[in-house]
Scaffold this motif. Sequence first.
Motif, mmCIF file in Angstrom:
data_model
loop_
_atom_site.group_PDB
_atom_site.id
_atom_site.type_symbol
_atom_site.label_atom_id
_atom_site.label_comp_id
_atom_site.label_asym_id
_atom_site.label_seq_id
_atom_site.Cartn_x
_atom_site.Cartn_y
_atom_site.Cartn_z
ATOM 1 N N ALA A 1 0.818 -1.219 0.000
ATOM 2 C CA ALA A 1 0.000 0.000 0.000
ATOM 3 C C ALA A 1 0.854 1.273 0.000
ATOM 4 N N ASP A 2 2.150 1.158 0.310
ATOM 5 C CA ASP A 2 3.038 2.326 0.341
ATOM 6 C C ASP A 2 3.618 2.681 -1.030
ATOM 7 N N ARG A 3 3.449 1.812 -2.021
ATOM 8 C CA ARG A 3 4.186 1.985 -3.279
ATOM 9 C C ARG A 3 3.967 3.337 -3.937
ATOM 10 N N TRP A 4 2.760 3.875 -3.929
ATOM 11 C CA TRP A 4 2.517 5.155 -4.609
ATOM 12 C C TRP A 4 3.041 6.332 -3.795
ATOM 13 N N ALA A 5 2.978 6.227 -2.481
ATOM 14 C CA ALA A 5 3.555 7.276 -1.637
ATOM 15 C C ALA A 5 5.080 7.300 -1.785
ATOM 16 N N ILE A 6 5.697 6.122 -1.877
ATOM 17 C CA ILE A 6 7.143 6.042 -2.102
ATOM 18 C C ILE A 6 7.486 6.716 -3.420
ATOM 19 N N ARG A 7 6.779 6.358 -4.475
ATOM 20 C CA ARG A 7 7.033 6.970 -5.787
ATOM 21 C C ARG A 7 6.863 8.487 -5.729
ATOM 22 N N GLY A 8 5.832 8.940 -5.038
ATOM 23 C CA GLY A 8 5.600 10.378 -4.923
ATOM 24 C C GLY A 8 6.755 11.100 -4.252
ATOM 25 N N LEU A 9 7.292 10.523 -3.179
ATOM 26 C CA LEU A 9 8.435 11.130 -2.498
ATOM 27 C C LEU A 9 9.674 11.136 -3.391
ATOM 28 N N ILE A 10 9.898 10.051 -4.113
ATOM 29 C CA ILE A 10 11.071 9.954 -4.987
ATOM 30 C C ILE A 10 10.992 10.984 -6.107
ATOM 31 N N TYR A 11 9.839 11.084 -6.739
ATOM 32 C CA TYR A 11 9.676 12.065 -7.821
ATOM 33 C C TYR A 11 9.766 13.493 -7.292
ATOM 34 N N ALA A 12 9.167 13.770 -6.147
ATOM 35 C CA ALA A 12 9.212 15.113 -5.571
ATOM 36 C C ALA A 12 10.641 15.521 -5.223
ATOM 37 N N HIS A 47 13.221 14.584 -6.909
ATOM 38 C CA HIS A 47 13.982 14.553 -8.164
ATOM 39 C C HIS A 47 15.094 13.509 -8.114
ATOM 40 N N LEU A 48 14.786 12.353 -7.522
ATOM 41 C CA LEU A 48 15.740 11.248 -7.461
ATOM 42 C C LEU A 48 15.500 10.292 -8.617
ATOM 43 N N ASN A 49 16.466 9.439 -8.844
ATOM 44 C CA ASN A 49 16.383 8.443 -9.902
ATOM 45 C C ASN A 49 15.197 7.504 -9.616
ATOM 46 N N PRO A 50 14.188 7.478 -10.486
ATOM 47 C CA PRO A 50 13.026 6.627 -10.243
ATOM 48 C C PRO A 50 13.197 5.191 -10.728
ATOM 49 N N ARG A 51 14.397 4.827 -11.147
ATOM 50 C CA ARG A 51 14.666 3.465 -11.635
ATOM 51 C C ARG A 51 14.614 2.470 -10.484
ATOM 52 N N GLU A 102 23.691 -0.843 -2.666
ATOM 53 C CA GLU A 102 23.690 0.612 -2.783
ATOM 54 C C GLU A 102 22.580 1.213 -1.927
ATOM 55 N N LEU A 103 22.951 2.121 -1.046
ATOM 56 C CA LEU A 103 21.951 2.918 -0.336
ATOM 57 C C LEU A 103 21.368 3.860 -1.382
ATOM 58 N N ALA A 104 20.053 3.826 -1.541
ATOM 59 C CA ALA A 104 19.427 4.624 -2.589
ATOM 60 C C ALA A 104 18.084 5.160 -2.119
ATOM 61 N N SER A 105 17.591 6.123 -2.841
ATOM 62 C CA SER A 105 16.220 6.620 -2.683
ATOM 63 C C SER A 105 15.927 7.181 -1.301
ATOM 64 N N LEU A 106 16.908 7.838 -0.684
ATOM 65 C CA LEU A 106 16.644 8.522 0.579
ATOM 66 C C LEU A 106 15.909 9.815 0.254
ATOM 67 N N ALA A 107 14.681 9.890 0.710
ATOM 68 C CA ALA A 107 13.866 11.079 0.456
ATOM 69 C C ALA A 107 13.012 11.364 1.689
ATOM 70 N N VAL A 108 12.927 12.641 2.040
ATOM 71 C CA VAL A 108 12.121 13.088 3.171
ATOM 72 C C VAL A 108 11.297 14.278 2.693
ATOM 73 N N ARG A 109 10.057 14.348 3.147
ATOM 74 C CA ARG A 109 9.214 15.494 2.775
ATOM 75 C C ARG A 109 9.953 16.792 3.099
ATOM 76 N N PRO A 110 9.982 17.724 2.155
ATOM 77 C CA PRO A 110 10.747 18.960 2.360
ATOM 78 C C PRO A 110 10.380 19.717 3.641
ATOM 79 N N ALA A 111 9.132 19.720 4.018
ATOM 80 C CA ALA A 111 8.722 20.439 5.233
ATOM 81 C C ALA A 111 9.351 19.857 6.487
ATOM 82 N N LEU A 112 9.866 18.625 6.392
ATOM 83 C CA LEU A 112 10.449 17.953 7.552
ATOM 84 C C LEU A 112 11.964 17.799 7.457
ATOM 85 N N HIS A 113 12.586 18.455 6.470
ATOM 86 C CA HIS A 113 14.047 18.425 6.400
ATOM 87 C C HIS A 113 14.613 19.011 7.682
#
Length: 164
Positions: free
Chosen positions: A21-32, A34-38, A69-80
């Motif tokens: 159920a997290d897959r679309w939220a994960i994709r949203g964070l990755i795209y937001a 601007h990380l490699n979506p591969r 490889e550690l990859a796809s580390l993304a955090v909502r910008p408001a919580l940086h």
Amino acid sequence: MADRMANSAGRQLRIRPAIAADRWAIRGLIYAAHLNPRDLDWRRFLVAEVGGTLVGTIQVRRHPDGTCELASLAVRPALHGAGIGAALIGALREHEPAPLYLYCRSSLAGYYTRFGFLPVPVRALPPSLRRIGRIAHAVAALSRQLPIAVPRLIFMRAESGTRA
């Protein structure tokens, strides 16, 4: 991998393995971010939640040559700056026995050194990342000839069990 709880800016932070159920939220964070979506297979991700809302992600991408490889580390910008990225890296490092590689913009290298990552020259990378390194260096060289700015990438490695 067990859930991990921490306090983030006065709110309960929960780090857990991702579920389907997290897959679309994960994709949203990755795209937001601007990380490699591969290669975004939700089964390899840890996620961070605050109040039931997914606020961060991280994964270990395993390459065919065995490189992790550690990859796809993304955090909502408001919580940086709230320690969510650090908590995700800490949780991942606790459960990942292999040496970990990562690549990032050179401006982020200082952040990752806090977790035991050190720069690695492209010639010393495993084959799967060496190809990426050579491409990144070629793109950077080409960008110097064009009126576009391309961030310089740095490759880093942390041995298993080493954390700052």
